[in-house]
Write an enzyme that holds these catalytic residues in place. Structure first.
Site, PDB file in Angstrom:
ATOM      1  N   LYS A 221      21.239  37.219  44.219  1.00  0.00           N
ATOM      2  CA  LYS A 221      22.039  38.241  44.884  1.00  0.00           C
ATOM      3  C   LYS A 221      23.060  37.548  45.775  1.00  0.00           C
ATOM      4  O   LYS A 221      22.731  36.569  46.452  1.00  0.00           O
ATOM      5  CB  LYS A 221      21.129  39.146  45.715  1.00  0.00           C
ATOM      6  CG  LYS A 221      20.093  39.890  44.889  1.00  0.00           C
ATOM      7  CD  LYS A 221      20.758  40.876  43.951  1.00  0.00           C
ATOM      8  CE  LYS A 221      19.740  41.696  43.176  1.00  0.00           C
ATOM      9  NZ  LYS A 221      20.385  42.750  42.373  1.00  0.00           N
ATOM     10  N   ASP A 249      24.919  38.487  41.419  1.00  0.00           N
ATOM     11  CA  ASP A 249      24.981  39.951  41.442  1.00  0.00           C
ATOM     12  C   ASP A 249      25.423  40.408  42.825  1.00  0.00           C
ATOM     13  O   ASP A 249      24.733  40.151  43.813  1.00  0.00           O
ATOM     14  CB  ASP A 249      23.574  40.494  41.120  1.00  0.00           C
ATOM     15  CG  ASP A 249      23.529  42.009  41.015  1.00  0.00           C
ATOM     16  OD1 ASP A 249      24.542  42.663  41.329  1.00  0.00           O
ATOM     17  OD2 ASP A 249      22.477  42.535  40.611  1.00  0.00           O
ATOM     18  N   GLU A 275      27.799  40.142  38.392  1.00  0.00           N
ATOM     19  CA  GLU A 275      27.323  41.497  38.086  1.00  0.00           C
ATOM     20  C   GLU A 275      27.754  42.463  39.193  1.00  0.00           C
ATOM     21  O   GLU A 275      27.678  42.114  40.375  1.00  0.00           O
ATOM     22  CB  GLU A 275      25.797  41.421  37.989  1.00  0.00           C
ATOM     23  CG  GLU A 275      25.078  42.742  37.813  1.00  0.00           C
ATOM     24  CD  GLU A 275      23.591  42.490  37.512  1.00  0.00           C
ATOM     25  OE1 GLU A 275      23.265  41.476  36.855  1.00  0.00           O
ATOM     26  OE2 GLU A 275      22.765  43.304  37.934  1.00  0.00           O
ATOM     27  N   GLU A 301      24.279  49.142  35.519  1.00  0.00           N
ATOM     28  CA  GLU A 301      23.086  49.823  36.038  1.00  0.00           C
ATOM     29  C   GLU A 301      23.426  51.089  36.807  1.00  0.00           C
ATOM     30  O   GLU A 301      22.590  51.980  36.920  1.00  0.00           O
ATOM     31  CB  GLU A 301      22.245  48.870  36.897  1.00  0.00           C
ATOM     32  CG  GLU A 301      22.918  48.435  38.179  1.00  0.00           C
ATOM     33  CD  GLU A 301      22.105  47.380  38.930  1.00  0.00           C
ATOM     34  OE1 GLU A 301      22.250  46.194  38.599  1.00  0.00           O
ATOM     35  OE2 GLU A 301      21.343  47.737  39.836  1.00  0.00           O
ATOM     36  N   ASP A 324      20.789  50.871  31.488  1.00  0.00           N
ATOM     37  CA  ASP A 324      19.643  51.165  32.349  1.00  0.00           C
ATOM     38  C   ASP A 324      18.923  52.346  31.708  1.00  0.00           C
ATOM     39  O   ASP A 324      19.550  53.336  31.350  1.00  0.00           O
ATOM     40  CB  ASP A 324      20.136  51.520  33.753  1.00  0.00           C
ATOM     41  CG  ASP A 324      18.989  51.807  34.713  1.00  0.00           C
ATOM     42  OD1 ASP A 324      18.770  51.007  35.629  1.00  0.00           O
ATOM     43  OD2 ASP A 324      18.307  52.843  34.541  1.00  0.00           O
ATOM     44  N   HIS A 351      19.626  46.110  32.427  1.00  0.00           N
ATOM     45  CA  HIS A 351      19.163  46.100  33.811  1.00  0.00           C
ATOM     46  C   HIS A 351      17.705  46.544  33.836  1.00  0.00           C
ATOM     47  O   HIS A 351      17.320  47.479  33.131  1.00  0.00           O
ATOM     48  CB  HIS A 351      20.000  47.071  34.650  1.00  0.00           C
ATOM     49  CG  HIS A 351      19.434  47.311  36.015  1.00  0.00           C
ATOM     50  ND1 HIS A 351      18.922  48.524  36.418  1.00  0.00           N
ATOM     51  CD2 HIS A 351      19.299  46.477  37.075  1.00  0.00           C
ATOM     52  CE1 HIS A 351      18.505  48.434  37.678  1.00  0.00           C
ATOM     53  NE2 HIS A 351      18.714  47.201  38.097  1.00  0.00           N
TER      54      HIS A 351
HETATM   55 MG   LIG Z   1      22.073  44.355  39.558  1.00  0.00          MG
END
Ligand SMILES: [Mg+2]
Length: 438
Positions: A221, A249, A275, A301, A324, A351
């Protein structure tokens, strides 16, 4: 005679994951992973039922549960075979109630609610057929599969005939690919090392453990602080070496210029994709980010429906499509998105990670491999190793690969003890916490 669906039970189930910072990212610092969980009960003597869910991160889970309850009149009292025998019609019924559609159209809470019920109906159909959902889908003919899709708003990019061609082209290799999945599973990557709230030490340790466990890709992240991200990316790269892919992401944190600048700064550490760099609704911004810096772009997602996926593909805005299982209107709309991605030649990397999402989406990726794209090139399913113990048929991860589910259904059924313990706000797990704060 077909049994009848007698009730739609809806449960507000929440897990206090924010206490460990599991799931923390730049936009979602303290998620309590939650599920608005649906059970379609029947009067079948063998206890046949269908299970589905919407994933949320805590507050608002009750809003989704209420939205699911508004769909009861379309479900209760219907013969099971009228639902499972024409799941295309059932999906259109739930998404095209004119008054409920006003709340979207075809996006947001009402659309997610429809998705949970559609997915529960697929679970029911697969249990009745004695097959896992991926295998049920992969045993349907191209004509049956296109009947599941709503081509409205898609035909400028994908017609019914083009979809049929894609599915027919994949038909000859189906049996061999299904056999391969049963033997080898489907490749996964893990987000476990990279939650934003984790310490440097934990990041390094978990990254090394992921590689030892067989994963070829991890994800970090990013997006809260550039200095921190450069340090974390450097640590992760040092931990895994040059050959393991590290995706990053941003969870929608940036505007275009910031995304471009940030990714140029991280580029020396060779991130595999960026992402959700920006708003999931902003097709042109994704195209600008893709054009403005060297790293591949992924999103999906939070993409509301097949129409926005169509535009992302038409605009050349993404290198990876991230479906997703519980954001759009269930299996049916995801089949449309898989077909769109196949038409544009863009790999689908689903995702997952939220409670139940790994369980559900593995079926869609495996169906894609067997009957749609026919390819595993550059394809991986996200994996996060928590909360699987709450399911009766949890995902099985071996050597960094999802093992093909063999149990009938969509793997979405929760164990009864979980429903009792984690029900919000009256289950003992939540009662305890209320008493502590009193
Ligand atoms: Mg993500």
């Amino acid at each position: 005679m077909s049994p009848t669906i007698t009730e739609v039970d809806v449960y507000d189930i929440r897990f206090p994951t924010s206490e460990q910072l599991d799931g923390s990212d730049a936009m979602n610092p303290d998620p309590d992973y939650s599920a608005a969980y649906v059970v379609l009960r029947t009067d079948s003597p063998d206890g046949l039922a269908g299970y589905g869910l919407c994933f949320t991160i805590g507050r608002g889970n009750d809003v989704v549960a209420a939205a699911i309850s508004t769909l009861r009149p379309y479900v209760v009292g219907r013969p099971v075979d009228s639902v499972t025998g024409d799941l295309g019609a059932f999906y259109r019924l739930l998404t095209h109630d004119s008054q409920l559609r006003w709340l979207g159209p075809e996006k947001g809470v009402m659309h997610m609610a429809a998705g949970a019920v559609v997915n529960a109906a697929w679970d029911l159909a697969a249990r009745e057929a004695g097959k896992p959902v991926w295998d049920l889908l992969a045993s349907m003919s191209p004509d049956q599969l296109v009947d599941l899709v709503d081509f409205r708003y898609l035909s400028d990019a994908l017609t019914r005939d083009e979809a049929l061609d894609i599915l027919r082209r994949a038909e000859p290799g189906r049996a061999a690919r299904a056999e391969e999945l049963r033997r080898d599973g489907y490749p996964a990557y893990t987000t476990e090392p990279g939650w934003l709230g984790y310490s440097d030490e934990k990041l390094t340790r978990l990254a090394k453990e992921a590689i030892a466990a067989g994963f070829q890709q991890i994800k970090l992240k990013v997006g809260a602080d550039l200095g921190d991200d450069i340090r974390r990316m450097r640590l992760a790269r040092a931990a895994v070496g040059p050959d393991i892919r590290i995706a990053v992401d941003a969870n929608q944190r940036w505007d275009v210029a910031e995304a471009v600048e940030w990714m140029q700064a991280l580029a020396p550490y060779d991130p595999y994709w960026i992402e959700e760099p920006t708003s999931p609704d902003d097709v042109l911004a994704h195209a600008a980010v893709r054009a403005g810096q060297p790293i591949k772009v992924a999103t999906g997602e939070h993409v509301a429906n097949r129409v926005v996926f169509k535009q992302l593909l038409q605009a050349g805005a993404v290198d990876f499509v991230q479906i997703d299982a519980a954001r759009v209107a269930g299996v049916n709309e995801n089949i449309a998105i898989l077909l769109l991605a196949a038409k544009f030649g863009v790999p689908v990397c689903p995702h997952a990670g939220g409670v139940g999402l790994c369980e559900l989406v593995q079926h869609l990726a495996m169906f894609d491999y067997v009957a749609v794209s026919g390819s595993l090139d550059d394809r991986v399913i996200e994996y996060v190793p928590h909360l699987h113990e709450h399911f009766t048929d949890p995902v099985v991860m071996e050597n960094g690969r999802y093992q093909a589910p063999s149990a009938p259904g969509f793997s979405a059924r929760m164990v009864p003890e979980t429903l009792a313990a984690y029900r919000f706000p009256d289950g003992p797990v939540w009662q305890e916490r209320q008493e502590m704060t009193r």
